[in-house]
Design a protein around this motif. Sequence first.
Motif, mmCIF file in Angstrom:
data_model
loop_
_atom_site.group_PDB
_atom_site.id
_atom_site.type_symbol
_atom_site.label_atom_id
_atom_site.label_comp_id
_atom_site.label_asym_id
_atom_site.label_seq_id
_atom_site.Cartn_x
_atom_site.Cartn_y
_atom_site.Cartn_z
ATOM 1 N N PRO A 7 0.825 -1.212 0.000
ATOM 2 C CA PRO A 7 0.000 0.000 0.000
ATOM 3 C C PRO A 7 0.864 1.269 0.000
ATOM 4 O O PRO A 7 1.896 1.330 0.672
ATOM 5 N N ASP A 8 0.447 2.247 -0.759
ATOM 6 C CA ASP A 8 1.147 3.528 -0.837
ATOM 7 C C ASP A 8 0.114 4.629 -0.646
ATOM 8 O O ASP A 8 -0.513 5.077 -1.614
ATOM 9 N N PRO A 9 -0.108 5.075 0.593
ATOM 10 C CA PRO A 9 -1.149 6.080 0.851
ATOM 11 C C PRO A 9 -0.963 7.370 0.053
ATOM 12 O O PRO A 9 -1.950 7.987 -0.364
ATOM 13 N N LEU A 10 0.283 7.781 -0.171
ATOM 14 C CA LEU A 10 0.525 9.008 -0.915
ATOM 15 C C LEU A 10 0.059 8.847 -2.360
ATOM 16 O O LEU A 10 -0.619 9.724 -2.913
ATOM 17 N N LEU A 11 0.398 7.724 -2.972
ATOM 18 C CA LEU A 11 -0.039 7.457 -4.343
ATOM 19 C C LEU A 11 -1.555 7.324 -4.409
ATOM 20 O O LEU A 11 -2.190 7.854 -5.332
ATOM 21 N N ASP A 12 -2.144 6.647 -3.459
ATOM 22 C CA ASP A 12 -3.601 6.485 -3.447
ATOM 23 C C ASP A 12 -4.295 7.845 -3.363
ATOM 24 O O ASP A 12 -5.307 8.083 -4.040
ATOM 25 N N SER A 13 -3.758 8.749 -2.533
ATOM 26 C CA SER A 13 -4.346 10.079 -2.409
ATOM 27 C C SER A 13 -4.213 10.869 -3.704
ATOM 28 O O SER A 13 -5.155 11.558 -4.130
ATOM 29 N N ALA A 14 -3.047 10.783 -4.339
ATOM 30 C CA ALA A 14 -2.830 11.488 -5.598
ATOM 31 C C ALA A 14 -3.763 10.961 -6.682
ATOM 32 O O ALA A 14 -4.372 11.739 -7.432
ATOM 33 N N ARG A 15 -3.907 9.660 -6.759
ATOM 34 C CA ARG A 15 -4.814 9.089 -7.755
ATOM 35 C C ARG A 15 -6.260 9.482 -7.485
ATOM 36 O O ARG A 15 -7.020 9.784 -8.407
ATOM 37 N N GLY A 16 -6.645 9.495 -6.215
ATOM 38 C CA GLY A 16 -8.005 9.910 -5.882
ATOM 39 C C GLY A 16 -8.297 11.325 -6.332
ATOM 40 O O GLY A 16 -9.403 11.628 -6.813
ATOM 41 N N LEU A 17 -7.317 12.213 -6.196
ATOM 42 C CA LEU A 17 -7.479 13.589 -6.655
ATOM 43 C C LEU A 17 -7.745 13.632 -8.153
ATOM 44 O O LEU A 17 -8.722 14.237 -8.612
ATOM 45 N N TRP A 18 -6.884 12.983 -8.937
ATOM 46 C CA TRP A 18 -7.005 13.085 -10.389
ATOM 47 C C TRP A 18 -8.201 12.320 -10.923
ATOM 48 O O TRP A 18 -8.779 12.702 -11.950
ATOM 49 N N GLU A 19 -8.610 11.275 -10.240
ATOM 50 C CA GLU A 19 -9.844 10.594 -10.629
ATOM 51 C C GLU A 19 -11.039 11.534 -10.490
ATOM 52 O O GLU A 19 -11.944 11.524 -11.321
ATOM 53 N N GLN A 20 -11.034 12.372 -9.453
ATOM 54 C CA GLN A 20 -12.109 13.346 -9.295
ATOM 55 C C GLN A 20 -12.003 14.442 -10.349
ATOM 56 O O GLN A 20 -13.020 14.884 -10.903
ATOM 57 N N LEU A 21 -10.773 14.872 -10.660
ATOM 58 C CA LEU A 21 -10.593 15.921 -11.660
ATOM 59 C C LEU A 21 -10.970 15.461 -13.067
ATOM 60 O O LEU A 21 -11.232 16.287 -13.941
ATOM 61 N N ALA A 22 -11.025 14.146 -13.275
ATOM 62 C CA ALA A 22 -11.449 13.630 -14.578
ATOM 63 C C ALA A 22 -12.901 13.976 -14.870
ATOM 64 O O ALA A 22 -13.318 13.999 -16.041
ATOM 65 N N ALA A 23 -13.691 14.225 -13.824
ATOM 66 C CA ALA A 23 -15.075 14.695 -13.960
ATOM 67 C C ALA A 23 -16.035 13.652 -14.528
ATOM 68 O O ALA A 23 -17.132 14.000 -14.962
ATOM 69 N N VAL A 24 -15.631 12.396 -14.560
ATOM 70 C CA VAL A 24 -16.511 11.272 -14.883
ATOM 71 C C VAL A 24 -16.126 10.124 -13.950
ATOM 72 O O VAL A 24 -14.990 10.085 -13.458
ATOM 73 N N PRO A 25 -17.043 9.189 -13.688
ATOM 74 C CA PRO A 25 -16.682 8.062 -12.822
ATOM 75 C C PRO A 25 -15.625 7.183 -13.491
ATOM 76 O O PRO A 25 -15.878 6.542 -14.506
ATOM 77 N N VAL A 26 -14.420 7.179 -12.937
ATOM 78 C CA VAL A 26 -13.320 6.425 -13.543
ATOM 79 C C VAL A 26 -12.241 6.222 -12.495
ATOM 80 O O VAL A 26 -12.161 6.988 -11.519
ATOM 81 N N SER A 27 -11.425 5.215 -12.687
ATOM 82 C CA SER A 27 -10.290 4.985 -11.806
ATOM 83 C C SER A 27 -9.077 4.615 -12.637
ATOM 84 O O SER A 27 -9.201 4.185 -13.796
ATOM 85 N N PHE A 28 -7.902 4.787 -12.058
ATOM 86 C CA PHE A 28 -6.683 4.386 -12.742
ATOM 87 C C PHE A 28 -6.691 2.872 -12.932
ATOM 88 O O PHE A 28 -7.119 2.129 -12.045
ATOM 89 N N PRO A 29 -6.221 2.409 -14.091
ATOM 90 C CA PRO A 29 -6.170 0.957 -14.298
ATOM 91 C C PRO A 29 -5.114 0.314 -13.415
ATOM 92 O O PRO A 29 -4.181 0.968 -12.959
ATOM 93 N N SER A 30 -5.289 -0.949 -13.165
ATOM 94 C CA SER A 30 -4.302 -1.673 -12.379
ATOM 95 C C SER A 30 -3.073 -1.960 -13.228
ATOM 96 O O SER A 30 -3.116 -1.912 -14.459
ATOM 97 N N GLY A 31 -1.983 -2.273 -12.580
ATOM 98 C CA GLY A 31 -0.759 -2.575 -13.317
ATOM 99 C C GLY A 31 -0.248 -1.375 -14.064
ATOM 100 O O GLY A 31 -0.215 -0.254 -13.544
ATOM 101 N N GLU A 32 0.115 -1.573 -15.320
ATOM 102 C CA GLU A 32 0.690 -0.510 -16.142
ATOM 103 C C GLU A 32 -0.206 -0.202 -17.333
ATOM 104 O O GLU A 32 0.262 0.053 -18.440
ATOM 105 N N GLY A 33 -1.505 -0.194 -17.105
ATOM 106 C CA GLY A 33 -2.459 0.031 -18.176
ATOM 107 C C GLY A 33 -2.693 1.499 -18.484
ATOM 108 O O GLY A 33 -2.235 2.398 -17.780
ATOM 109 N N VAL A 34 -3.446 1.724 -19.575
ATOM 110 C CA VAL A 34 -3.861 3.055 -20.007
ATOM 111 C C VAL A 34 -5.376 3.034 -20.162
ATOM 112 O O VAL A 34 -5.911 2.178 -20.871
ATOM 113 N N ARG A 35 -6.062 3.962 -19.522
ATOM 114 C CA ARG A 35 -7.525 4.048 -19.631
ATOM 115 C C ARG A 35 -7.887 5.396 -20.233
ATOM 116 O O ARG A 35 -7.496 6.443 -19.716
#
Length: 244
Positions: A7-35
């Motif tokens: 677990p990386d709380p700092l990374l999780d927080s950063a991803r949560g921010l940008w997922e919200q800034l995307a302005a649609v329901p979405v999450s970062f893909p697992s591994g090394e994917g591109v969404r």
Amino acid sequence: MSTRPVPDPLLDSARGLWEQLAAVPVSFPSGEGVRVVTSPESRFCPAGWVGVVVLGGSALVTAPGRQAAAIVRDAFAELAATAVANAEAVREVLPVARVLGPAALAYVSAAGFRPVADSVRSAEQRPGDHAELRNLEKLAGREDTEEAGLDEITSPAFVVRADGQVVAAAGYRTWPRRTAHIGVLTAPAWRRRGLARVVGSAATAHALAAGLLPQWRARVPASRQVALALGFRELGTQLSIQLG
């Protein structure tokens, strides 16, 4: 037997921010994917542009419409996740009119923060809309002023003076998910003297004391080095693309 990622709380927080800034329901893909998603209201980039954010080795991409999303999705299928924020690599697979960035995205926790100590100069706190900041912006020039964004800070300003004049300043704008987006600006004649580190440290300390997540976005190596010296971790990259 597979092992779960640490677990990386700092990374999780950063991803949560940008997922919200995307302005649609979405999450970062697992591994090394591109969404790639369609989001006309995305806050990744200017309106009508394609926004790319890579964090922790996976990428989230917003496009202004379905056609653009389809074009980008097909093009990025040829690239590794970390390459979709590389302007040169993107130009090889997409018709690009303009790009903004890439900019490194760095974050720091209270435990990782390394404040400036025993500095010859200390930062003075002033109101965020103080007129002296506008004078500093005139000295720094338009490009650096726009990058710092001190005219948008919601925090106090933290400044260093020389001969009675403000020659370096920092502050932050409050972003969603209790994030503090830090901006730093130094007058050209006073750069490479450690002043950005002094004011940046003061702004970061203020944000952490308020329970916020400090974010440092930087394109130029000097700014990135200041963030790293203060304990920020570079977790990813942001790029904005205007399709041709």
